[in-house]
Design an enzyme around this catalytic site. Structure first.
Site, PDB file in Angstrom:
ATOM      1  N   HIS A   1       0.863  -1.029   0.002  1.00  0.00           N
ATOM      2  CA  HIS A   1       0.044  -0.076   0.007  1.00  0.00           C
ATOM      3  C   HIS A   1       0.847   1.407   0.086  1.00  0.00           C
ATOM      4  O   HIS A   1       2.067   1.323   0.005  1.00  0.00           O
ATOM      5  CB  HIS A   1      -0.926   0.086   1.146  1.00  0.00           C
ATOM      6  CG  HIS A   1      -0.403   0.481   2.332  1.00  0.00           C
ATOM      7  ND1 HIS A   1      -1.114   0.562   3.572  1.00  0.00           N
ATOM      8  CD2 HIS A   1       0.966   0.630   3.079  1.00  0.00           C
ATOM      9  CE1 HIS A   1      -0.250   1.119   4.668  1.00  0.00           C
ATOM     10  NE2 HIS A   1       0.690   0.699   4.448  1.00  0.00           N
TER      11      HIS A   1
ATOM     12  N   HIS B   1       3.122  -5.032   3.816  1.00  0.00           N
ATOM     13  CA  HIS B   1       3.056  -5.329   5.506  1.00  0.00           C
ATOM     14  C   HIS B   1       2.567  -6.796   5.304  1.00  0.00           C
ATOM     15  O   HIS B   1       1.895  -7.233   4.623  1.00  0.00           O
ATOM     16  CB  HIS B   1       1.722  -4.488   6.029  1.00  0.00           C
ATOM     17  CG  HIS B   1       2.212  -3.079   6.246  1.00  0.00           C
ATOM     18  ND1 HIS B   1       3.153  -2.835   7.111  1.00  0.00           N
ATOM     19  CD2 HIS B   1       1.940  -2.123   5.505  1.00  0.00           C
ATOM     20  CE1 HIS B   1       3.237  -1.468   7.000  1.00  0.00           C
ATOM     21  NE2 HIS B   1       2.614  -0.973   6.318  1.00  0.00           N
TER      22      HIS B   1
ATOM     23  N   ASP C   1      -4.913 -10.461  -0.656  1.00  0.00           N
ATOM     24  CA  ASP C   1      -3.474 -11.304  -0.600  1.00  0.00           C
ATOM     25  C   ASP C   1      -2.710 -10.912  -1.480  1.00  0.00           C
ATOM     26  O   ASP C   1      -3.153 -11.172  -2.852  1.00  0.00           O
ATOM     27  CB  ASP C   1      -3.730 -12.712  -0.047  1.00  0.00           C
ATOM     28  CG  ASP C   1      -2.348 -13.165   0.323  1.00  0.00           C
ATOM     29  OD1 ASP C   1      -1.508 -12.473   1.093  1.00  0.00           O
ATOM     30  OD2 ASP C   1      -2.206 -14.667  -0.083  1.00  0.00           O
ATOM     31  N   HIS C   2      -1.412 -10.613  -1.613  1.00  0.00           N
ATOM     32  CA  HIS C   2      -0.485 -10.174  -2.757  1.00  0.00           C
ATOM     33  C   HIS C   2      -0.951  -9.297  -3.608  1.00  0.00           C
ATOM     34  O   HIS C   2      -0.531  -9.540  -4.959  1.00  0.00           O
ATOM     35  CB  HIS C   2      -0.141 -11.792  -3.373  1.00  0.00           C
ATOM     36  CG  HIS C   2       0.816 -12.506  -2.583  1.00  0.00           C
ATOM     37  ND1 HIS C   2       0.336 -13.303  -1.363  1.00  0.00           N
ATOM     38  CD2 HIS C   2       2.211 -12.659  -2.506  1.00  0.00           C
ATOM     39  CE1 HIS C   2       1.470 -13.596  -0.960  1.00  0.00           C
ATOM     40  NE2 HIS C   2       2.803 -13.762  -1.640  1.00  0.00           N
TER      41      HIS C   2
ATOM     42  N   GLU D   1      -1.174  -4.470  11.695  1.00  0.00           N
ATOM     43  CA  GLU D   1      -0.400  -4.267  10.507  1.00  0.00           C
ATOM     44  C   GLU D   1       0.959  -4.443  10.813  1.00  0.00           C
ATOM     45  O   GLU D   1       1.779  -4.805   9.920  1.00  0.00           O
ATOM     46  CB  GLU D   1      -0.539  -2.755  10.084  1.00  0.00           C
ATOM     47  CG  GLU D   1      -0.045  -2.270   9.022  1.00  0.00           C
ATOM     48  CD  GLU D   1      -0.356  -0.892   8.572  1.00  0.00           C
ATOM     49  OE1 GLU D   1      -1.142  -0.665   7.488  1.00  0.00           O
ATOM     50  OE2 GLU D   1       0.133   0.044   9.220  1.00  0.00           O
TER      51      GLU D   1
ATOM     52  N   HIS E   1       5.027  -0.257  -0.532  1.00  0.00           N
ATOM     53  CA  HIS E   1       5.727  -1.026   0.404  1.00  0.00           C
ATOM     54  C   HIS E   1       4.674  -2.188   1.021  1.00  0.00           C
ATOM     55  O   HIS E   1       3.537  -1.911   0.982  1.00  0.00           O
ATOM     56  CB  HIS E   1       6.315  -0.264   1.498  1.00  0.00           C
ATOM     57  CG  HIS E   1       5.316   0.512   2.336  1.00  0.00           C
ATOM     58  ND1 HIS E   1       4.810   1.534   2.077  1.00  0.00           N
ATOM     59  CD2 HIS E   1       4.745  -0.147   3.598  1.00  0.00           C
ATOM     60  CE1 HIS E   1       3.763   1.747   2.978  1.00  0.00           C
ATOM     61  NE2 HIS E   1       3.748   0.800   3.908  1.00  0.00           N
TER      62      HIS E   1
ATOM     63  N   CYS F   1       5.098   5.055   5.171  1.00  0.00           N
ATOM     64  CA  CYS F   1       4.025   4.540   4.544  1.00  0.00           C
ATOM     65  C   CYS F   1       3.737   5.579   3.137  1.00  0.00           C
ATOM     66  O   CYS F   1       2.615   5.172   2.289  1.00  0.00           O
ATOM     67  CB  CYS F   1       2.597   4.231   5.454  1.00  0.00           C
ATOM     68  SG  CYS F   1       2.874   2.794   6.496  1.00  0.00           S
TER      69      CYS F   1
HETATM   70 NI    NI Z   1       2.453   0.941   5.525  1.00  0.00          NI
END
Ligand code: NI
Length: 136
Positions: free
Chosen positions: A16, A43, A81-82, A126, A41, A35
């Site tokens: 995200h 998580h 996911d992914h 997170e 990047h 972020c």
């Molecule tokens: Ni982040």
């Protein structure tokens, strides 16, 4: 009848970027820090789905964990996911994919899939030390 909670733990990885397009680059950096990285990047999200209700007298279950895990897989994990949450999902095209907004989205996805009598609570980590709860 006594109410009891059943919790299913799941996991997904997603990328995200937190960004407010109405702000300057500097303000975005100041507010969102790492972020806000322009190239996104990832998580490792840990998800706890809690379902609260009474036990069915015939099965002794609040909800069959297989049914619950299949619902989460089909409607949440396959969706997030992914994925790049900003680019690959409609819901975060114009909404920041914070843990808060992801948890609310997961709640809104799953709630209509459950029997109306069941309560639902979402906990989303997170990082191991930062998590959100919805509803709290
Ligand atoms: Ni982040």
């Amino acid at each position: 009848m006594n109410k009891i909670a059943i919790v299913r733990c799941e996991h997904f990885n997603a990328a995200h970027r937190l960004h407010n397009k109405n702000w300057s680059d500097q303000k975005n950096k100041d507010v969102f820090g790492k972020c806000n990285n322009p190239n996104y990047h990832g998580h490792n999200y840990d998800l706890e789905v809690k379902v609260i209700g009474t036990c069915d007298p015939e099965t002794g279950y609040v909800i069959d964990t297989k049914i619950l895990s299949d619902l989460i897989k089909k409607y949440v994990l396959d969706r997030y996911d992914h994925k790049n949450l900003n680019l690959d999902t409609q819901e975060f095209k114009d909404v920041n994919p914070t843990a808060e907004n992801i948890a609310i989205s997961i709640y809104n996805i799953l709630k209509p899939k459950l029997e109306a009598s069941l309560e639902l609570k979402i906990k989303l980590y997170e990082t191991p030390r930062n998590f959100v709860e919805y509803p709290y």
